[in-house]
Design a protein around this motif. Structure first.
Motif, PDB file in Angstrom:
ATOM      1  N   UNK A 280       0.870  -1.176   0.000  1.00  0.00           N
ATOM      2  CA  UNK A 280       0.000   0.000   0.000  1.00  0.00           C
ATOM      3  C   UNK A 280       0.907   1.226   0.000  1.00  0.00           C
ATOM      4  N   UNK A 281       0.726   2.069  -0.987  1.00  0.00           N
ATOM      5  CA  UNK A 281       1.536   3.278  -1.159  1.00  0.00           C
ATOM      6  C   UNK A 281       1.628   4.066   0.144  1.00  0.00           C
ATOM      7  N   UNK A 282       2.882   4.373   0.552  1.00  0.00           N
ATOM      8  CA  UNK A 282       3.107   5.203   1.730  1.00  0.00           C
ATOM      9  C   UNK A 282       3.116   4.469   3.051  1.00  0.00           C
ATOM     10  N   UNK A 283       2.997   3.130   3.031  1.00  0.00           N
ATOM     11  CA  UNK A 283       2.974   2.371   4.287  1.00  0.00           C
ATOM     12  C   UNK A 283       4.157   1.415   4.357  1.00  0.00           C
ATOM     13  N   UNK A 284       4.436   0.939   5.581  1.00  0.00           N
ATOM     14  CA  UNK A 284       5.566   0.037   5.808  1.00  0.00           C
ATOM     15  C   UNK A 284       5.165  -1.301   6.410  1.00  0.00           C
ATOM     16  N   UNK A 285       3.903  -1.462   6.783  1.00  0.00           N
ATOM     17  CA  UNK A 285       3.484  -2.669   7.498  1.00  0.00           C
ATOM     18  C   UNK A 285       2.422  -3.422   6.703  1.00  0.00           C
ATOM     19  N   UNK A 286       2.066  -4.576   7.224  1.00  0.00           N
ATOM     20  CA  UNK A 286       1.013  -5.388   6.620  1.00  0.00           C
ATOM     21  C   UNK A 286       0.387  -6.233   7.730  1.00  0.00           C
ATOM     22  N   UNK A 287      -0.929  -6.350   7.749  1.00  0.00           N
ATOM     23  CA  UNK A 287      -1.875  -5.731   6.819  1.00  0.00           C
ATOM     24  C   UNK A 287      -2.076  -4.247   7.135  1.00  0.00           C
ATOM     25  N   UNK A 288      -2.662  -3.564   6.176  1.00  0.00           N
ATOM     26  CA  UNK A 288      -2.996  -2.152   6.325  1.00  0.00           C
ATOM     27  C   UNK A 288      -4.515  -2.027   6.231  1.00  0.00           C
ATOM     28  N   UNK A 289      -5.113  -1.306   7.168  1.00  0.00           N
ATOM     29  CA  UNK A 289      -6.529  -0.994   7.051  1.00  0.00           C
ATOM     30  C   UNK A 289      -6.700  -0.024   5.893  1.00  0.00           C
ATOM     31  N   UNK A 290      -7.733  -0.244   5.075  1.00  0.00           N
ATOM     32  CA  UNK A 290      -7.869   0.573   3.866  1.00  0.00           C
ATOM     33  C   UNK A 290      -9.317   1.030   3.706  1.00  0.00           C
ATOM     34  N   UNK A 291      -9.496   2.339   3.612  1.00  0.00           N
ATOM     35  CA  UNK A 291     -10.808   2.916   3.365  1.00  0.00           C
ATOM     36  C   UNK A 291     -11.098   2.794   1.878  1.00  0.00           C
ATOM     37  N   UNK A 292     -12.023   1.904   1.526  1.00  0.00           N
ATOM     38  CA  UNK A 292     -12.352   1.647   0.123  1.00  0.00           C
ATOM     39  C   UNK A 292     -13.372   2.645  -0.415  1.00  0.00           C
ATOM     40  N   UNK A 293     -14.224   3.154   0.453  1.00  0.00           N
ATOM     41  CA  UNK A 293     -15.232   4.116   0.020  1.00  0.00           C
ATOM     42  C   UNK A 293     -15.949   4.691   1.221  1.00  0.00           C
ATOM     43  N   UNK A 294     -16.358   5.951   1.100  1.00  0.00           N
ATOM     44  CA  UNK A 294     -17.122   6.595   2.166  1.00  0.00           C
ATOM     45  C   UNK A 294     -18.067   7.588   1.516  1.00  0.00           C
TER      46      UNK A 294
END
Length: 149
Positions: A69-83
């Motif tokens: 995920x662009x800009x992150x260093x860890x996994x998993x990353x929480x991701x806002x898919x839509x709001x």
């Protein structure tokens, strides 16, 4: 009327789709209802609904991403898919409250980071993300073409 945030269930898929179609107009209600049926059946994703009384007036869709995920260093990353918040309910903190619910859920799943994206021309979304303390990680333009034999 008091508004609340609650977790959506599979039975809410058509309600979520009726909100999502207002944002993702290139889809049909049937496509979105199926998409949310599939999404709500995964353990690695969740949808929250903003409720005004018995009426759903917004939703936030988030999940876990295990790939880069662009800009992150860890996994998993929480991701806002839509709001999305319906027109008459904006500027009341509902999007912020749903985002906070998504972030709390991601923390409970072991995430150390949370990310999102939006289109370069979506000024309202960019403003929202910056106001919610997201930092811009990158700007890209994606390209695609069909390979025809």
């Amino acid at each position: 009327m008091k508004t609340t945030i609650r977790k959506a269930t599979v039975e809410d898929r058509k309600i979520v789709a009726s909100l999502a179609i207002q944002m993702w107009k290139s889809h049909t209600m049937e496509e979105l209802a199926q998409k949310f049926y599939d999404y709500l059946n995964k353990e690695s994703s969740i949808v929250f609904l903003a409720m005004s009384g018995e009426s759903a007036v917004g939703f936030a869709q988030c999940g876990l991403r295990y790939d880069y995920v662009e800009g992150t260093d860890s996994s998993p990353v929480g991701y806002l898919e839509g709001i999305f918040v319906a027109e008459g309910y904006r500027k009341r903190g509902l999007a912020k409250n749903m985002l906070e619910a998504c972030q709390q859920w991601a923390k409970e799943q072991g995430c150390k980071e949370f990310a999102s994206d939006c289109e370069l021309v979506n000024e309202d979304s960019i403003e929202f993300h910056l106001k919610m303390n997201f930092e811009e990680a990158n700007r890209i333009i994606c390209f695609a073409k069909k390979l025809i034999e």
